[in-house]
Write a protein that holds these residues in place. Sequence first.
Motif, PDB file in Angstrom:
ATOM      1  N   LEU A   1     -30.283  56.666   3.495  1.00  0.00           N
ATOM      2  CA  LEU A   1     -29.445  56.505   2.309  1.00  0.00           C
ATOM      3  C   LEU A   1     -28.032  56.230   2.810  1.00  0.00           C
ATOM      4  CD1 LEU A   1     -29.447  58.787  -0.839  1.00  0.00           C
ATOM      5  CD2 LEU A   1     -27.314  57.982   0.167  1.00  0.00           C
ATOM      6  N   ARG A   2     -27.520  55.045   2.480  1.00  0.00           N
ATOM      7  CA  ARG A   2     -26.187  54.660   2.958  1.00  0.00           C
ATOM      8  C   ARG A   2     -25.168  54.791   1.833  1.00  0.00           C
ATOM      9  NH1 ARG A   2     -27.266  49.988   5.081  1.00  0.00           N
ATOM     10  NH2 ARG A   2     -27.236  50.614   7.276  1.00  0.00           N
ATOM     11  N   LEU A   3     -24.094  55.537   2.126  1.00  0.00           N
ATOM     12  CA  LEU A   3     -23.001  55.718   1.174  1.00  0.00           C
ATOM     13  C   LEU A   3     -21.769  54.957   1.645  1.00  0.00           C
ATOM     14  CD1 LEU A   3     -23.217  59.586   0.569  1.00  0.00           C
ATOM     15  CD2 LEU A   3     -23.525  57.847  -1.208  1.00  0.00           C
ATOM     16  N   ASP A   4     -20.986  54.497   0.683  1.00  0.00           N
ATOM     17  CA  ASP A   4     -19.689  53.907   0.991  1.00  0.00           C
ATOM     18  C   ASP A   4     -18.771  54.146  -0.198  1.00  0.00           C
ATOM     19  OD1 ASP A   4     -17.657  52.601   2.261  1.00  0.00           O
ATOM     20  OD2 ASP A   4     -18.439  50.583   1.958  1.00  0.00           O
ATOM     21  N   ALA A   5     -17.641  54.805   0.067  1.00  0.00           N
ATOM     22  CA  ALA A   5     -16.668  55.119  -0.978  1.00  0.00           C
ATOM     23  C   ALA A   5     -17.311  55.847  -2.152  1.00  0.00           C
ATOM     24  CB  ALA A   5     -15.974  53.848  -1.457  1.00  0.00           C
ATOM     25  N   GLY A   6     -18.256  56.753  -1.849  1.00  0.00           N
ATOM     26  CA  GLY A   6     -18.857  57.583  -2.876  1.00  0.00           C
ATOM     27  C   GLY A   6     -19.992  56.941  -3.648  1.00  0.00           C
ATOM     28  N   ARG A   7     -20.357  55.735  -3.290  1.00  0.00           N
ATOM     29  CA  ARG A   7     -21.445  55.031  -3.987  1.00  0.00           C
ATOM     30  C   ARG A   7     -22.624  54.799  -3.046  1.00  0.00           C
ATOM     31  NH1 ARG A   7     -20.189  52.832  -8.883  1.00  0.00           N
ATOM     32  NH2 ARG A   7     -17.973  52.728  -9.449  1.00  0.00           N
ATOM     33  N   VAL A   8     -23.821  54.831  -3.593  1.00  0.00           N
ATOM     34  CA  VAL A   8     -25.014  54.511  -2.816  1.00  0.00           C
ATOM     35  C   VAL A   8     -25.133  52.990  -2.740  1.00  0.00           C
ATOM     36  CG1 VAL A   8     -27.522  54.671  -2.700  1.00  0.00           C
ATOM     37  CG2 VAL A   8     -26.195  56.625  -3.505  1.00  0.00           C
ATOM     38  N   VAL A   9     -25.098  52.462  -1.519  1.00  0.00           N
ATOM     39  CA  VAL A   9     -25.208  51.012  -1.352  1.00  0.00           C
ATOM     40  C   VAL A   9     -26.580  50.600  -0.847  1.00  0.00           C
ATOM     41  CG1 VAL A   9     -22.741  50.659  -1.032  1.00  0.00           C
ATOM     42  CG2 VAL A   9     -24.149  51.166   0.953  1.00  0.00           C
ATOM     43  N   ASP A  10     -27.351  51.554  -0.292  1.00  0.00           N
ATOM     44  CA  ASP A  10     -28.717  51.281   0.167  1.00  0.00           C
ATOM     45  C   ASP A  10     -29.504  52.574   0.169  1.00  0.00           C
ATOM     46  OD1 ASP A  10     -29.324  48.548   0.910  1.00  0.00           O
ATOM     47  OD2 ASP A  10     -27.801  48.734   2.465  1.00  0.00           O
TER      48      ASP A  10
ATOM     49  N   GLY B   1     -41.514  65.174   0.664  1.00  0.00           N
ATOM     50  CA  GLY B   1     -42.022  64.967   2.012  1.00  0.00           C
ATOM     51  C   GLY B   1     -41.278  63.927   2.820  1.00  0.00           C
ATOM     52  N   ALA B   2     -40.193  63.359   2.272  1.00  0.00           N
ATOM     53  CA  ALA B   2     -39.424  62.361   3.015  1.00  0.00           C
ATOM     54  C   ALA B   2     -38.502  63.037   4.027  1.00  0.00           C
ATOM     55  CB  ALA B   2     -38.600  61.509   2.050  1.00  0.00           C
ATOM     56  N   PHE B   3     -38.072  62.280   5.018  1.00  0.00           N
ATOM     57  CA  PHE B   3     -37.040  62.700   5.964  1.00  0.00           C
ATOM     58  C   PHE B   3     -35.932  61.663   5.822  1.00  0.00           C
ATOM     59  CE2 PHE B   3     -36.469  64.462  10.558  1.00  0.00           C
ATOM     60  CZ  PHE B   3     -35.104  64.575  10.365  1.00  0.00           C
ATOM     61  N   VAL B   4     -34.887  62.033   5.092  1.00  0.00           N
ATOM     62  CA  VAL B   4     -33.846  61.079   4.703  1.00  0.00           C
ATOM     63  C   VAL B   4     -32.603  61.257   5.567  1.00  0.00           C
ATOM     64  CG1 VAL B   4     -32.394  60.233   2.825  1.00  0.00           C
ATOM     65  CG2 VAL B   4     -34.694  61.096   2.328  1.00  0.00           C
ATOM     66  N   GLY B   5     -32.186  60.198   6.231  1.00  0.00           N
ATOM     67  CA  GLY B   5     -30.926  60.188   6.957  1.00  0.00           C
ATOM     68  C   GLY B   5     -29.829  59.642   6.064  1.00  0.00           C
ATOM     69  N   VAL B   6     -28.784  60.431   5.848  1.00  0.00           N
ATOM     70  CA  VAL B   6     -27.658  60.009   5.011  1.00  0.00           C
ATOM     71  C   VAL B   6     -26.550  59.521   5.940  1.00  0.00           C
ATOM     72  CG1 VAL B   6     -26.008  60.696   3.229  1.00  0.00           C
ATOM     73  CG2 VAL B   6     -28.291  61.729   3.278  1.00  0.00           C
ATOM     74  N   VAL B   7     -26.200  58.244   5.802  1.00  0.00           N
ATOM     75  CA  VAL B   7     -25.239  57.634   6.716  1.00  0.00           C
ATOM     76  C   VAL B   7     -24.087  57.034   5.908  1.00  0.00           C
ATOM     77  CG1 VAL B   7     -27.022  57.143   8.422  1.00  0.00           C
ATOM     78  CG2 VAL B   7     -26.476  55.420   6.705  1.00  0.00           C
ATOM     79  N   GLY B   8     -23.022  56.708   6.613  1.00  0.00           N
ATOM     80  CA  GLY B   8     -21.850  56.126   5.973  1.00  0.00           C
ATOM     81  C   GLY B   8     -20.592  56.525   6.704  1.00  0.00           C
ATOM     82  N   PRO B   9     -19.494  55.821   6.477  1.00  0.00           N
ATOM     83  CA  PRO B   9     -18.245  56.137   7.186  1.00  0.00           C
ATOM     84  C   PRO B   9     -17.677  57.490   6.789  1.00  0.00           C
ATOM     85  CG  PRO B   9     -17.871  54.466   5.486  1.00  0.00           C
ATOM     86  CD  PRO B   9     -19.346  54.660   5.575  1.00  0.00           C
ATOM     87  N   ASN B  10     -16.730  57.989   7.586  1.00  0.00           N
ATOM     88  CA  ASN B  10     -16.045  59.232   7.250  1.00  0.00           C
ATOM     89  C   ASN B  10     -15.441  59.132   5.861  1.00  0.00           C
ATOM     90  OD1 ASN B  10     -14.752  59.485  10.633  1.00  0.00           O
ATOM     91  ND2 ASN B  10     -16.603  60.360   9.781  1.00  0.00           N
ATOM     92  N   GLY B  11     -15.649  60.192   5.056  1.00  0.00           N
ATOM     93  CA  GLY B  11     -15.083  60.219   3.710  1.00  0.00           C
ATOM     94  C   GLY B  11     -15.901  59.500   2.666  1.00  0.00           C
ATOM     95  N   SER B  12     -17.121  59.061   3.031  1.00  0.00           N
ATOM     96  CA  SER B  12     -17.936  58.304   2.066  1.00  0.00           C
ATOM     97  C   SER B  12     -18.671  59.201   1.078  1.00  0.00           C
ATOM     98  CB  SER B  12     -18.954  57.430   2.812  1.00  0.00           C
ATOM     99  OG  SER B  12     -19.793  58.219   3.630  1.00  0.00           O
ATOM    100  N   GLY B  13     -18.683  60.535   1.320  1.00  0.00           N
ATOM    101  CA  GLY B  13     -19.314  61.452   0.373  1.00  0.00           C
ATOM    102  C   GLY B  13     -20.576  62.109   0.864  1.00  0.00           C
ATOM    103  N   LYS B  14     -20.879  62.006   2.167  1.00  0.00           N
ATOM    104  CA  LYS B  14     -22.144  62.534   2.695  1.00  0.00           C
ATOM    105  C   LYS B  14     -22.249  64.048   2.487  1.00  0.00           C
ATOM    106  CE  LYS B  14     -21.613  60.932   6.924  1.00  0.00           C
ATOM    107  NZ  LYS B  14     -20.314  60.231   6.828  1.00  0.00           N
TER     108      LYS B  14
END
Length: 506
Positions: free
Chosen positions: A479-488, A301-314
């Motif tokens: 959910l924040r990604l950076d370089a393929g890793r979840v940071v938040d 039931g969550a609404f998750v926004g996946v964010v992060g720079p280009n190429g981060s793995g979204k």
Amino acid sequence: MTDVITVMSLGWQYASTHGTPIQALRDVNCYVAAGKLAGIVGPTGSGKTTLGQALTGIIPHILDGTLTGFVRVADMNVKSTSVSNISSKVGYVPQNPVDLFVTNEVENEIAFPLENRGVAPDEIRARVDEVLAMLHIEAFRHRDPRTLSEGEMMRVAIGSAIAAEPDVLILDEVLAVLDENGAQDLYNILERMLARGAAVVMIDLDTRWMREHADNVFLMVGGEIIRSTGREIFTREASLLESVGVNIPRAERAPLTIAQLEPEQTADAIIEFDHVDYLYPRSENDDSPQLQDVNVRIPRGAFVGVVGPNGSGKTTLLTMINSQILPSRGRVLVDETDTRECGVRRMAREVAYLDQDPLHMMLTRNVRREIEFAPHALGIPSEEVNKRVNALIRAFNLYEIEDSDPIALSAGQNRLVALAATLASQTPILVLDEPVAGLDYRLKTRFMTMVRELNDQGITVIMASNDSELVERYCTHALRLDAGRVVDFGPLRPLQPTAQAARKVR
């Protein structure tokens, strides 16, 4: 000052496979001088991209239709000049640059226009190095551009378009897929081009830079230019722009604040990434994983926004949810089912997926049949399918294009059709990859409101977006990604549990 672009009484009518031509441009007149930035704004389907294609020779030389009026660009009559000759002075970056890639290596893609002009090899190498550095894509030099993220591909396309220092640069919705660093790199490049006397035409729904730098602004509605003015339109006629769907720039927003996710908030996880790695097939010089040790439980039931720079793995993360790709290590569980144990067809009953490029989704040559396709394939009764399709056509105002070939539509209209086709399945999980890129403000708001209503009914939504304001406004989690890793990963605001979210949807 000399006009480098002259458009007089321009009309364009697309040929139609159904025998009814589509009038895309009507009596368009505009002029752009050397060294000036022109912005073209307007609602989805207003003819912006069509006008851009007329400035590059794609219209009338590649697309079928009837051209009336006159277009001159960089001292060339578009109607009587080949696309290859026009491209010697006009750089063009389309919304979907992958369609224009002609090589399988980034540095060759950027070198290609220089080679076509007979530039000396030493000069080509130096210029390619300079362009790679300006766009901060040196690490991709030997990569196949088609293996990059959408934002990274856009940077390569920009590099190819500017490499030969054209007299005119046409940009069509390039900001939609660029992260903030990529956008800033582009702004720096445009400032240099304008300073040396090149003309730039920016077609975009993101008007932040236009507001500060545009010399001319052309507002298009219904295939016509209804205002031809300067950047003062963003302050003097803001209400007009907003009424037709043009987004007015606001103050910069603070970064997303993601709260700590408590263990009890994921007790009923509908999607689980269990120590997931993913390694794309890449060149011999790059074997780094696209995702690294992703360990996330997404609440039902969550609404998750996946964010992060280009190429981060979204996009990679999203395509794992419906079994399009499988982990190199670890597991992805969707409602307790390992994605390795079922293919995309079976997963379609649980997950509706919207691709970042709508054309990749098109399976028919008719808008209505496209929206009907998935629910029919899932065995939903025809009466219910018809009810859903009618509601979506009404919601997105698709009446006029209901019987059209999706491929003949504008990119924004194609996205609307793809959005409607995705929502028609009404699956328990909805996965959206940059769903509102290319949509005007009105359509964006209408679509996101509809998605939020589905989420309120218990549908779990996972959405990748470069738009932090969109995520903050509509999502419950980020959910924040950076370089393929979840940071938040955690909630954006206190959650209000619903009866639907407290139980399994299926």
